[in-house]
Write a protein that holds these residues in place. Structure first.
Motif, PDB file in Angstrom:
ATOM      1  N   UNK A  39      37.149  36.328  42.352  1.00 21.68           N
ATOM      2  CA  UNK A  39      37.979  35.532  41.454  1.00 21.68           C
ATOM      3  C   UNK A  39      39.414  36.050  41.360  1.00 21.68           C
ATOM      4  N   UNK A  40      39.603  37.292  41.689  1.00 24.96           N
ATOM      5  CA  UNK A  40      40.959  37.843  41.716  1.00 24.96           C
ATOM      6  C   UNK A  40      41.796  37.175  42.816  1.00 24.96           C
ATOM      7  N   UNK A  41      41.180  36.871  43.956  1.00 20.49           N
ATOM      8  CA  UNK A  41      41.917  36.239  45.057  1.00 20.49           C
ATOM      9  C   UNK A  41      41.742  34.722  45.095  1.00 20.49           C
ATOM     10  N   UNK A  42      40.718  34.203  44.416  1.00 23.05           N
ATOM     11  CA  UNK A  42      40.465  32.766  44.373  1.00 23.05           C
ATOM     12  C   UNK A  42      39.986  32.393  42.966  1.00 23.05           C
ATOM     13  N   UNK A  43      40.908  32.321  41.996  1.00 25.79           N
ATOM     14  CA  UNK A  43      40.538  32.127  40.588  1.00 25.79           C
ATOM     15  C   UNK A  43      39.768  30.844  40.284  1.00 25.79           C
ATOM     16  N   UNK A  44      39.868  29.834  41.131  1.00 21.87           N
ATOM     17  CA  UNK A  44      39.187  28.566  40.881  1.00 21.87           C
ATOM     18  C   UNK A  44      37.865  28.444  41.617  1.00 21.87           C
TER      19      UNK A  44
END
Length: 165
Positions: A39-44
């Motif tokens: 989620x740090x690199x792809x929050x959605x």
């Protein structure tokens, strides 16, 4: 102090597979860490969000605040069915964690199960064709209530309802 290293976007799918394995190995804190990295690199990333809320709900009986954090994640899911379904799942797991710890009949267990039933009923109304998961969870909650007739609504206000509209 050490700094966290970012995950590459190409590694997301593999990382989520590992997170699922850690959950199956009953190591939800490991799965939680992996999901936070994703989620740090792809929050959605909805798959990572669901995996994270499941890992947190696995910790309902151990980690303080895990259920509340899981419920917050469920509220943020993009799909209406998943919002209701996973909100119900968190409520159910919280109730079962209290029950497993030997909670008294008035410890909110009944109330959490009622929340779960309400969420599963709402999920059932908007479920995709051929998906009876909400019905299966509903039936599980009803069986818990049948096996534990001593459970009653709590007279005290619960710390925080798991699902707020």
């Amino acid at each position: 102090m050490f700094n966290l290293k970012p995950l590459s976007k190409d590694a997301i799918e593999s990382a989520l597979t590992k997170a699922e394995r850690y959950r199956l190995l009953n190591e939800p804190d490991e799965a939680e860490s992996i999901c936070l990295d994703v989620l740090e690199v792809d929050p959605d990333n909805q798959a990572a969000t669901v995996m994270l809320l499941l890992a947190l709900s696995d910790q309902c009986g151990e980690a303080s605040g895990a259920a509340v954090r899981a419920q917050q994640l469920a509220r943020g899911l993009q799909n209406e069915y998943e919002r209701w379904y996973y909100s119900g799942l968190v409520a159910e797991r919280r109730a079962r964690a209290h029950l497993k710890r030997g909670g008294a009949a008035t410890d909110g267990i009944y109330d959490w199960l009622m929340d779960a039933l309400d969420c599963f009923e709402r999920a059932e109304r908007v479920r995709p064709a051929g998906n009876d998961d909400a019905i299966l969870r509903w039936n599980t909650c009803v069986r818990v209530l049948q096996r534990h007739p001593q459970l009653r609504p709590s007279s005290d206000t619960r710390e925080e309802p798991l699902f707020l509209e």
